[in-house]
Write an enzyme that holds these catalytic residues in place. Structure first.
Site, PDB file in Angstrom:
ATOM      1  N   LYS A 135       0.860  -1.188   0.000  1.00 21.92           N
ATOM      2  CA  LYS A 135       0.000   0.000   0.000  1.00 21.92           C
ATOM      3  C   LYS A 135       0.885   1.223   0.000  1.00 21.92           C
ATOM      4  CE  LYS A 135      -4.509   0.720   0.365  1.00 21.92           C
ATOM      5  NZ  LYS A 135      -5.534  -0.249  -0.003  1.00 21.92           N
TER       6      LYS A 135
HETATM    7  N1  GLU Z   1      -7.377  -0.012  -3.113  1.00 22.10           N
HETATM    8  C1  GLU Z   1      -8.113  -1.198  -3.374  1.00 22.10           C
HETATM    9  C2  GLU Z   1      -8.128  -2.094  -2.160  1.00 22.10           C
HETATM   10  O1  GLU Z   1      -7.939  -1.662  -1.051  1.00 22.10           O
HETATM   11  C3  GLU Z   1      -7.650  -1.907  -4.651  1.00 22.10           C
HETATM   12  C4  GLU Z   1      -6.230  -2.334  -4.671  1.00 22.10           C
HETATM   13  C5  GLU Z   1      -5.782  -2.888  -6.023  1.00 22.10           C
HETATM   14  O2  GLU Z   1      -6.581  -2.990  -6.913  1.00 22.10           O
HETATM   15  O3  GLU Z   1      -4.589  -3.194  -6.119  1.00 22.10           O
HETATM   16  O4  GLU Z   1      -8.405  -3.266  -2.263  1.00 22.10           O
END
Ligand code: GLU
Length: 447
Positions: A135
């Site tokens: 993240k």
């Molecule tokens: N931000 C989204 C999540 O928390 C998607 C992450 C992604 O598609 O890599 O799952």
């Protein structure tokens, strides 16, 4: 006559919260209850213990592999230079490249990004796609920045991450405060440095730039799929199923829209501007049209919809409550007041560990975040696959595959819960930790 308390109301409330927190976790202060990293650790530890996880693997999976902090200079529109702090945490690359969004918000912190990175590892494992977890985040207020400022910040952040991201390394995506445009800038910046177009370095791009059809609404679609399964599992019907959605951004609005189209009755919508209720159900298509014109859900009075107090609406009786905004909205402060049969976590980490215990006592059926909102990353996986093939599927194909993966994940979590006699959240963690531990062991240790 009731006797007046000598303790002011705010202190009384704090004391009650302290008692609630401490009844379940004697060592935990309110601040600790709200720390997402500690929440992640507590649930991971619980699942690891249940799995009898080997000590070494336990220690390994407890910590992120890498944590990067960058300071990003940005020339602001008024000519002054601002410096923003950004993060990228890669929790695990055991099952494949790390995967996860980038968040722009004023309250981003390293502990939050760490928690979100590890949740991505568990989420990708629950839906069994070949990714680890990561993240990113930048401390900023995207609503107060111009497009030019956002573009310069995004490009410089991407440039700082050049050695760390890549289709086979770490693949960013949108999250709170970022969108398709942010991903287009990231893809372009990475490509300019590589001297070739590399679409698969990020997902959640516009369809014209290598994005996948169906990606934008995939998180909402995934939510609607697990809700269908939960109803079937509990022997409940769609008709008459009352839903309250908190958060009306990409996730909440698409979940509400798709559930509305399936015949669920959306009796409440809560967002930053307030609460909107209609016991006979809100017409979500009409609400989306109103929001597109007015820029807010406020002022929508179609077919008897009314503005109401958001906190009161959150605690109204309903079959399904969907927190789809951010962390820590269900805590020791309000968990006891909730009157939902099913809690479907569209957001990451909306429920604290103290609230978990309170909801367990109330026998609320939980669709945990790492299952319920995994539709987004699953469609991201499809996007990455299509970019690498250079061959793109139609929307029906994306949705068909999404349905398959979400349905399998739901069944896997439910059978884990049954086999190990644990609740759905712990079952999802156990399933995920087991899968990650298995590949980690299979690869062997370079230690
Ligand atoms: N931000 C989204 C999540 O928390 C998607 C992450 C992604 O598609 O890599 O799952």
């Amino acid at each position: 006559m009731a006797t007046e308390s000598l303790v002011p109301a705010t202190e009384r409330k704090e004391a009650t919260e302290r008692r609630r927190t401490q009844a379940f976790f004697p060592q935990l202060s309110i601040e600790e209850e709200l720390n997402p990293w500690l929440a992640q650790e507590a649930r991971f530890d619980f699942a690891a213990k249940k799995l009898n996880l080997d000590d070494g693997i336990w220690k390994l999976l407890r910590h992120p592999t890498r944590e990067l902090i960058v300071h990003i200079p940005v020339m602001m529109d008024d000519g002054h230079l601002e410096v923003f702090t950004g993060y990228r945490v890669q929790h695990s690359i055991s099952r494949g490249p790390s995967k996860g969004g980038v968040r722009y918000a004023p309250d981003v912190s390293l502990d939050e990004v760490r928690a979100l990175a590890s949740w991505m590892t568990w989420k990708c494992a629950v839906v069994n796609i070949p990714f680890g977890g990561a993240k990113g985040g930048i401390i900023c207020d995207p609503h107060k920045m111009s497009q030019g400022e956002l573009e310069r910040m995004t490009r410089r952040y991407t440039a700082e991450l050049m050695e760390f991201i890549g289709p086979e390394k770490d693949v960013p995506a949108p999250d709170m405060g970022t969108n398709e445009q942010t991903m287009a800038w990231m893809m372009d910046t990475y490509s300019m440095h590589m001297r070739q177009t590399v679409t698969s370095v990020v997902t959640g791009k516009p369809v014209e730039l290598g994005g996948s059809r169906g990606r934008l609404e995939a998180t909402g679609r995934g939510i609607s799929i697990v809700c269908d399964h939960a109803l079937k599992h509990l022997g409940m019907a769609v008709s008459g199923c009352r839903v309250i959605v908190q958060g009306f951004g990409n996730v909440g609005s698409n979940a509400a829209k798709l559930l509305f189209e399936k015949g669920y009755s959306i009796i409440g919508i809560i967002d930053l501007d307030g609460g909107l209720a209609n016991p006979r159900g809100i017409d979500i298509h009409a609400l989306l049209r109103h929001r597109a014109e007015a820029g807010t859900i406020v002022g929508f009075g179609f077919a008897g919809a009314e503005q109401v107090d958001p906190a009161e609406l959150f605690a109204r009786e309903c079959e399904i409550l969907i927190p789809a905004a951010t962390e820590n909205v269900i805590t020791s402060r309000n968990a006891a007041d909730l009157k939902c049969r099913i809690l479907c976590e569209g957001a990451n980490g909306p429920t604290t560990i103290v609230a978990d215990q309170i909801l367990a006592e109330k026998q609320v059926f939980i669709l945990p975040d790492i299952l319920a909102n995994a539709g987004g990353v699953t469609a991201s996986y499809f996007e990455w696959v299509q970019d690498r093939m250079g061959y793109f599927w139609n929307e029906a194909e994306v949705n068909r595959r999404l349905d398959l993966i979400m349905s399998e994940a739901f069944d896997a979590v439910i059978s884990y819960a049954k086999a190990h006699n644990v609740n759905n959240r712990i079952a999802a963690y156990m399933l995920a930790v087991d899968r990650v531990a298995y590949t980690t062991k299979q690869r062997g240790m370079y230690a």
